[in-house]
Write a protein that holds these residues in place. Structure first.
Motif, PDB file in Angstrom:
ATOM      1  N   LEU A  70       0.827  -1.210   0.000  1.00  0.00           N
ATOM      2  CA  LEU A  70       0.000   0.000   0.000  1.00  0.00           C
ATOM      3  C   LEU A  70       0.862   1.260   0.000  1.00  0.00           C
ATOM      4  O   LEU A  70       0.616   2.193  -0.768  1.00  0.00           O
ATOM      5  CB  LEU A  70      -0.923   0.011   1.223  1.00  0.00           C
ATOM      6  N   VAL A  71       1.859   1.289   0.874  1.00  0.00           N
ATOM      7  CA  VAL A  71       2.674   2.503   0.975  1.00  0.00           C
ATOM      8  C   VAL A  71       3.655   2.633  -0.180  1.00  0.00           C
ATOM      9  O   VAL A  71       4.235   3.711  -0.387  1.00  0.00           O
ATOM     10  CB  VAL A  71       3.423   2.562   2.324  1.00  0.00           C
ATOM     11  N   ALA A  72       3.848   1.550  -0.935  1.00  0.00           N
ATOM     12  CA  ALA A  72       4.776   1.600  -2.078  1.00  0.00           C
ATOM     13  C   ALA A  72       4.104   2.081  -3.358  1.00  0.00           C
ATOM     14  O   ALA A  72       4.789   2.399  -4.337  1.00  0.00           O
ATOM     15  CB  ALA A  72       5.386   0.219  -2.314  1.00  0.00           C
ATOM     16  N   ILE A  73       2.769   2.162  -3.368  1.00  0.00           N
ATOM     17  CA  ILE A  73       2.056   2.545  -4.592  1.00  0.00           C
ATOM     18  C   ILE A  73       2.421   3.976  -4.987  1.00  0.00           C
ATOM     19  O   ILE A  73       2.343   4.900  -4.180  1.00  0.00           O
ATOM     20  CB  ILE A  73       0.535   2.435  -4.404  1.00  0.00           C
ATOM     21  N   GLN A  74       2.825   4.141  -6.238  1.00  0.00           N
ATOM     22  CA  GLN A  74       3.099   5.454  -6.815  1.00  0.00           C
ATOM     23  C   GLN A  74       1.970   5.825  -7.778  1.00  0.00           C
ATOM     24  O   GLN A  74       1.288   4.940  -8.320  1.00  0.00           O
ATOM     25  CB  GLN A  74       4.426   5.425  -7.577  1.00  0.00           C
ATOM     26  N   ILE A  75       1.799   7.120  -7.997  1.00  0.00           N
ATOM     27  CA  ILE A  75       0.779   7.567  -8.952  1.00  0.00           C
ATOM     28  C   ILE A  75       1.031   6.934 -10.319  1.00  0.00           C
ATOM     29  O   ILE A  75       0.098   6.566 -11.039  1.00  0.00           O
ATOM     30  CB  ILE A  75       0.775   9.103  -9.072  1.00  0.00           C
ATOM     31  N   SER A  76       2.310   6.760 -10.656  1.00  0.00           N
ATOM     32  CA  SER A  76       2.661   6.164 -11.944  1.00  0.00           C
ATOM     33  C   SER A  76       2.284   4.692 -12.025  1.00  0.00           C
ATOM     34  O   SER A  76       2.281   4.104 -13.117  1.00  0.00           O
ATOM     35  CB  SER A  76       4.164   6.332 -12.212  1.00  0.00           C
ATOM     36  N   ASP A  77       1.961   4.069 -10.886  1.00  0.00           N
ATOM     37  CA  ASP A  77       1.540   2.656 -10.870  1.00  0.00           C
ATOM     38  C   ASP A  77       0.059   2.493 -11.165  1.00  0.00           C
ATOM     39  O   ASP A  77      -0.422   1.358 -11.290  1.00  0.00           O
ATOM     40  CB  ASP A  77       1.841   2.017  -9.498  1.00  0.00           C
ATOM     41  N   LEU A  78      -0.663   3.595 -11.248  1.00  0.00           N
ATOM     42  CA  LEU A  78      -2.108   3.545 -11.469  1.00  0.00           C
ATOM     43  C   LEU A  78      -2.407   3.540 -12.957  1.00  0.00           C
ATOM     44  O   LEU A  78      -1.994   4.438 -13.690  1.00  0.00           O
ATOM     45  CB  LEU A  78      -2.792   4.741 -10.801  1.00  0.00           C
ATOM     46  N   ASN A  79      -3.121   2.525 -13.402  1.00  0.00           N
ATOM     47  CA  ASN A  79      -3.504   2.408 -14.810  1.00  0.00           C
ATOM     48  C   ASN A  79      -5.025   2.447 -14.904  1.00  0.00           C
ATOM     49  O   ASN A  79      -5.707   1.469 -14.552  1.00  0.00           O
ATOM     50  CB  ASN A  79      -2.972   1.097 -15.398  1.00  0.00           C
ATOM     51  N   TRP A  80      -5.531   3.590 -15.354  1.00  0.00           N
ATOM     52  CA  TRP A  80      -6.985   3.784 -15.397  1.00  0.00           C
ATOM     53  C   TRP A  80      -7.556   3.225 -16.692  1.00  0.00           C
ATOM     54  O   TRP A  80      -7.058   3.483 -17.781  1.00  0.00           O
ATOM     55  CB  TRP A  80      -7.320   5.268 -15.276  1.00  0.00           C
ATOM     56  N   GLU A  81      -8.588   2.423 -16.553  1.00  0.00           N
ATOM     57  CA  GLU A  81      -9.295   1.838 -17.680  1.00  0.00           C
ATOM     58  C   GLU A  81     -10.772   2.232 -17.589  1.00  0.00           C
ATOM     59  O   GLU A  81     -11.238   2.643 -16.519  1.00  0.00           O
ATOM     60  CB  GLU A  81      -9.173   0.306 -17.652  1.00  0.00           C
ATOM     61  N   PRO A  82     -11.518   2.135 -18.684  1.00  0.00           N
ATOM     62  CA  PRO A  82     -12.951   2.470 -18.621  1.00  0.00           C
ATOM     63  C   PRO A  82     -13.712   1.652 -17.576  1.00  0.00           C
ATOM     64  O   PRO A  82     -14.692   2.128 -16.999  1.00  0.00           O
ATOM     65  CB  PRO A  82     -13.442   2.143 -20.043  1.00  0.00           C
TER      66      PRO A  82
ATOM     67  N   ARG B 252      -3.178  -5.562  -9.259  1.00  0.00           N
ATOM     68  CA  ARG B 252      -4.457  -5.696  -8.577  1.00  0.00           C
ATOM     69  C   ARG B 252      -5.492  -4.903  -9.382  1.00  0.00           C
ATOM     70  O   ARG B 252      -5.304  -3.712  -9.643  1.00  0.00           O
ATOM     71  CB  ARG B 252      -4.393  -5.129  -7.160  1.00  0.00           C
ATOM     72  N   ALA B 253      -6.560  -5.562  -9.741  1.00  0.00           N
ATOM     73  CA  ALA B 253      -7.631  -4.912 -10.494  1.00  0.00           C
ATOM     74  C   ALA B 253      -8.745  -4.486  -9.549  1.00  0.00           C
ATOM     75  O   ALA B 253      -9.230  -5.295  -8.749  1.00  0.00           O
ATOM     76  CB  ALA B 253      -8.166  -5.860 -11.567  1.00  0.00           C
ATOM     77  N   LEU B 254      -9.131  -3.221  -9.631  1.00  0.00           N
ATOM     78  CA  LEU B 254     -10.211  -2.672  -8.801  1.00  0.00           C
ATOM     79  C   LEU B 254     -11.277  -2.098  -9.730  1.00  0.00           C
ATOM     80  O   LEU B 254     -11.188  -0.952 -10.164  1.00  0.00           O
ATOM     81  CB  LEU B 254      -9.662  -1.579  -7.871  1.00  0.00           C
ATOM     82  N   PRO B 255     -12.289  -2.891 -10.070  1.00  0.00           N
ATOM     83  CA  PRO B 255     -13.321  -2.409 -10.996  1.00  0.00           C
ATOM     84  C   PRO B 255     -14.154  -1.299 -10.360  1.00  0.00           C
ATOM     85  O   PRO B 255     -14.308  -1.243  -9.138  1.00  0.00           O
ATOM     86  CB  PRO B 255     -14.163  -3.658 -11.261  1.00  0.00           C
ATOM     87  N   PHE B 256     -14.694  -0.440 -11.202  1.00  0.00           N
ATOM     88  CA  PHE B 256     -15.599   0.599 -10.698  1.00  0.00           C
ATOM     89  C   PHE B 256     -16.856  -0.057 -10.148  1.00  0.00           C
ATOM     90  O   PHE B 256     -17.403  -0.993 -10.741  1.00  0.00           O
ATOM     91  CB  PHE B 256     -15.983   1.573 -11.817  1.00  0.00           C
ATOM     92  N   GLY B 257     -17.301   0.416  -9.001  1.00  0.00           N
ATOM     93  CA  GLY B 257     -18.529  -0.083  -8.400  1.00  0.00           C
ATOM     94  C   GLY B 257     -19.373   1.080  -7.920  1.00  0.00           C
ATOM     95  O   GLY B 257     -19.165   2.230  -8.318  1.00  0.00           O
ATOM     96  N   THR B 258     -20.327   0.792  -7.068  1.00  0.00           N
ATOM     97  CA  THR B 258     -21.145   1.846  -6.484  1.00  0.00           C
ATOM     98  C   THR B 258     -20.238   2.833  -5.768  1.00  0.00           C
ATOM     99  O   THR B 258     -19.382   2.421  -4.967  1.00  0.00           O
ATOM    100  CB  THR B 258     -22.157   1.246  -5.492  1.00  0.00           C
ATOM    101  N   PRO B 259     -20.351   4.137  -6.027  1.00  0.00           N
ATOM    102  CA  PRO B 259     -19.416   5.122  -5.473  1.00  0.00           C
ATOM    103  C   PRO B 259     -19.180   5.004  -3.975  1.00  0.00           C
ATOM    104  O   PRO B 259     -18.063   5.194  -3.498  1.00  0.00           O
ATOM    105  CB  PRO B 259     -20.077   6.460  -5.826  1.00  0.00           C
TER     106      PRO B 259
END
Length: 335
Positions: A170-182, A203-210
């Motif tokens: 968690l603490v190692a995540i960089q903004i550059s590690d984020l890959n936004w998909e539709p 790790r895939a985090l699909p969009f869900g209920t806000p």
């Protein structure tokens, strides 16, 4: 008397110097690769173990009888698993120094086996967070006055749980590690605890209920903190100012315990960052999520580990006693 011509002596000196430089570079490369073969956390654990052995009075290299005396002296004050770690550190030191390893002696091994049988205790496990616990934490945070810290904490809780992240990840995540998909967010880390070969972690985090979507919460945190590069999760001071450095791993445990107290959980001492990983897996097992999906989301290499979590999550619902009780109801005369 030196009979070599001056030029030959100079050439020989240059060749010797070049040979020494090559040997030095090779030595440095070897040291670098040997160091990379062991994780930083493992090295720290080994160094701490050696320091404790030396503080007790041991010296390296050591012998069988000294190691046995050390085990006898610490058997009641240290957990058996901690003593196992100390033996491993001592063994590794002797192995890489190329000297006789006293830990391999049958007397040392037999003594340690007796200590495990006499003083061994079940490994303390972090409390597995359930969906209802995550809901309580997020509801509590939402009721707080609006702040950057509030947005960060909501994103941390949801990301940690649904991504089954370790605190170091968690603490190692960089903004550059984020890959936004539709369809959502994919977090790609170049390395993790069980990925020492640097194959990468995703790790895939699909969009869900806000209200319960980690990807949406991350967006809200980034907008609130106005960050577009560097570490994703960062400290926020008491004036609600975001600092540029990454969050300390220990801060995640502190946050969970603070939220646990605020939500009046009766298991606060059992909360740690591992509560996220155990919580995701056991909660998914209770919802009958497919084995492969659970394994994939947590990034577990071992099937046995995943089955252990599934069995824990289903130990009351998938239970022989439950089936027999249902049968017994048909045999008992109604009251």
């Amino acid at each position: 008397m030196n009979t070599k011509p001056p030029k030959m002596a100079t050439d020989l000196a240059l060749r010797n110097e070049e040979s020494n430089q090559i040997a030095h570079r090779e030595s440095e490369s070897l040291r670098h690769y040997l160091q990379a073969a062991t994780s930083d956390n493992t090295r720290k654990a080994y160094r701490s173990a050696i320091r404790q052995f030396e503080k007790w009075g041991g010296r390296l290299p050591t012998d069988r009888d000294t190691v046995v005396r050390y085990l006898l002296a610490r058997a009641e004050s240290l957990n058996a698993r901690t003593l196992d770690l100390h033996l491993t550190a001592i063994s590794q030191w002797h192995h890489y120094q190329g000297v006789t390893d006293p830990v391999r002696d049958p007397l040392v091994r037999k003594t340690m086996e007796g200590i495990r049988r006499t003083h061994g205790q079940p490994k303390r496990k972090a409390k597995a967070l359930r969906l209802e616990h995550i809901a309580q934490m997020v509801d509590y945070l939402r009721c707080l006055p609006d702040s950057k810290k509030k947005h960060r904490d909501i994103a941390l809780v949801l990301t940690g749980f649904f991504g089954a992240f370790r605190r170091s990840e968690l603490v190692a995540i960089q903004i550059s590690d984020l890959n936004w998909e539709p369809e959502g967010l994919i977090i790609r880390l170049p390395r993790s605890k069980t990925d020492q070969q640097a194959a990468g972690l995703a790790r895939a985090l699909p969009f869900g209920t806000p209200g319960c979507c980690p990807a949406t919460a991350i967006k809200a945190w980034m907008d609130s903190a106005e960050i577009d590069s560097g570490p994703l999760f960062r400290p926020v001071n008491r004036w609600d100012q975001v600092t540029p450095r990454p969050l300390n791993p220990g801060a995640i445990n502190d946050l969970l315990k603070t939220l646990g107290k605020a939500c009046q959980f009766d298991f606060v001492p059992e909360l740690s960052s591992h509560s996220f990983r155990r919580g995701l897996s056991t909660s998914a097992a209770r919802e009958r999520v497919d084995f492969e999906l659970i394994k994939k989301q947590g990034g577990w290499k071992s099937d046995a580990t995943v089955w252990e979590y599934i069995e824990e999550g289903q130990q009351l619902s998938n239970n022989a006693s439950l089936i027999l009780m249902e049968k017994l109801v048909t045999l008992i005369d109604p009251v």
